[in-house]
Design an enzyme around this catalytic site. Structure first.
Site, PDB file in Angstrom:
ATOM      1  N   PRO A  85      56.510  26.673  44.762  1.00  0.00           N
ATOM      2  CA  PRO A  85      57.396  28.049  43.691  1.00  0.00           C
ATOM      3  C   PRO A  85      57.833  26.269  43.086  1.00  0.00           C
ATOM      4  O   PRO A  85      58.403  27.122  41.562  1.00  0.00           O
ATOM      5  CB  PRO A  85      58.569  28.693  44.233  1.00  0.00           C
ATOM      6  CG  PRO A  85      58.028  28.425  45.325  1.00  0.00           C
ATOM      7  CD  PRO A  85      56.917  27.074  46.018  1.00  0.00           C
ATOM      8  N   GLU A 112      60.324  25.255  54.187  1.00  0.00           N
ATOM      9  CA  GLU A 112      60.864  24.902  52.949  1.00  0.00           C
ATOM     10  C   GLU A 112      59.791  23.568  52.540  1.00  0.00           C
ATOM     11  O   GLU A 112      60.553  23.008  51.078  1.00  0.00           O
ATOM     12  CB  GLU A 112      62.205  23.889  53.273  1.00  0.00           C
ATOM     13  CG  GLU A 112      63.043  25.190  53.990  1.00  0.00           C
ATOM     14  CD  GLU A 112      63.132  26.564  53.718  1.00  0.00           C
ATOM     15  OE1 GLU A 112      63.943  26.478  51.930  1.00  0.00           O
ATOM     16  OE2 GLU A 112      62.742  27.325  53.900  1.00  0.00           O
ATOM     17  N   ARG A 154      35.422  32.181  40.010  1.00  0.00           N
ATOM     18  CA  ARG A 154      34.597  33.210  38.841  1.00  0.00           C
ATOM     19  C   ARG A 154      34.397  32.653  37.843  1.00  0.00           C
ATOM     20  O   ARG A 154      33.213  33.126  37.037  1.00  0.00           O
ATOM     21  CB  ARG A 154      35.487  34.413  38.227  1.00  0.00           C
ATOM     22  CG  ARG A 154      37.321  34.642  37.721  1.00  0.00           C
ATOM     23  CD  ARG A 154      37.540  35.627  37.665  1.00  0.00           C
ATOM     24  NE  ARG A 154      37.384  36.510  36.157  1.00  0.00           N
ATOM     25  CZ  ARG A 154      37.406  36.573  35.002  1.00  0.00           C
ATOM     26  NH1 ARG A 154      38.233  35.038  34.426  1.00  0.00           N
ATOM     27  NH2 ARG A 154      36.414  37.343  34.665  1.00  0.00           N
ATOM     28  N   ASP A 169      37.358  38.307  28.519  1.00  0.00           N
ATOM     29  CA  ASP A 169      38.719  38.671  29.079  1.00  0.00           C
ATOM     30  C   ASP A 169      40.232  37.781  28.172  1.00  0.00           C
ATOM     31  O   ASP A 169      40.223  37.136  28.094  1.00  0.00           O
ATOM     32  CB  ASP A 169      38.772  38.436  30.489  1.00  0.00           C
ATOM     33  CG  ASP A 169      38.305  36.859  31.002  1.00  0.00           C
ATOM     34  OD1 ASP A 169      38.118  36.173  30.416  1.00  0.00           O
ATOM     35  OD2 ASP A 169      37.962  36.662  32.411  1.00  0.00           O
TER      36      ASP A 169
END
Ligand code: 6GU
Length: 239
Positions: A85, A112, A154, A169
């Site tokens: 993150p 962590e 993809r 897209d």
């Protein structure tokens, strides 16, 4: 392309072998390896983490385990991706960049995170990206790897049935995609927009562009400011 994932939860990556990705493997378009980090432990407890220097909650993954694991799994032409993150945001542009790589290795941290020296050491030999998939916190990097791999695979030639699906897209022109419709013409008293049944393809393209712009302005206004210079035409600007 070859993809390897190092994790303490190898079964979490089973979906890599399903559906679209499984078909890409079966057809030889990608090779996938999933490795249990604990295979590189030597102690009876197979410990992969330890208390953080400086104190605080949680545990940090040990460099003496990760180092040899990455030494074995990484090669001459590897890009190492570390989901966290605290990373740079993963974008469609990065998915395209990754789709051009020969070998991606994903190092999944839990707790962590991984001792920073593992990343700093690897970066002496190969490109390393610490990457986040969004502004929320997951328990570990495994789900983020599934997301990133799907976005990358993809884009590989031959993976999608219809090449235009990847080209047209959301994000390929920096805008969100507008709405889509199929039969019937009226459903629960809601009609398909007339223009889509007009057969006038210039008009249809213009309408779709307007829908994409309107949706982007409403849902993701910050994307408008990030469009490459010259990507809005006179009609877009209402001139
Ligand atoms: Cl890549 N990893 C984790 N653990 N949490 C996240 C993330 C990644 N991206 C957003 N949240």
């Amino acid at each position: 392309m070859r993809l390897d994932v190092v994790t303490i939860f190898p079964e979490y990556l089973d979906p890599l072998r399903a559906a679209l990705l499984g078909r890409a493997i079966d057809r030889g378009l990608i090779e996938v390896g999933v490795h249990d980090l604990r295979d590189w432990t030597h102690d009876v407890h197979r410990a992969v983490d330890d208390a953080p220097y400086g104190g605080g909650p949680g545990m940090v993954m040990k460099p003496q385990i990760w180092g040899p694991a990455l030494d074995d799994v990484c090669g001459e032409n590897t890009r190492l991706v570390v989901p966290t993150p605290a990373g740079r945001p993963f974008t469609q542009a990065m998915a395209h960049q990754y789709a051009a790589e020969e070998h991606l290795v994903f190092a999944c941290g839990r707790y962590e995170g991984i001792d920073q020296r593992v990343i700093d050491d690897a970066a002496r030999r190969m490109p390393v990206d610490e990457v986040s998939i969004g502004d929320y916190v997951l328990v570990g990097g495994e789900a983020a790897v599934l997301v990133m791999v799907e976005a990358v695979v993809r884009l590989l030639p031959g993976v999608l049935g219809n090449a235009r699906s990847a080209e047209e897209d959301s994000f390929s022109d920096g805008l969100l995609e507008g709405p889509s419709y199929t039969r019937p013409e009226v459903w629960r008293d809601l009609a398909v927009p007339d223009v889509l049944r007009s057969g006038n393809h210039a008009l249809i393209d213009r309408w779709r562009r307007d829908q994409a712009l309107e949706r982007t302005v409403r849902r993701r206004p910050e994307l408008i400011g990030q469009l490459p210079e010259g990507s809005l035409d006179k009609h877009d600007l209402g001139v």
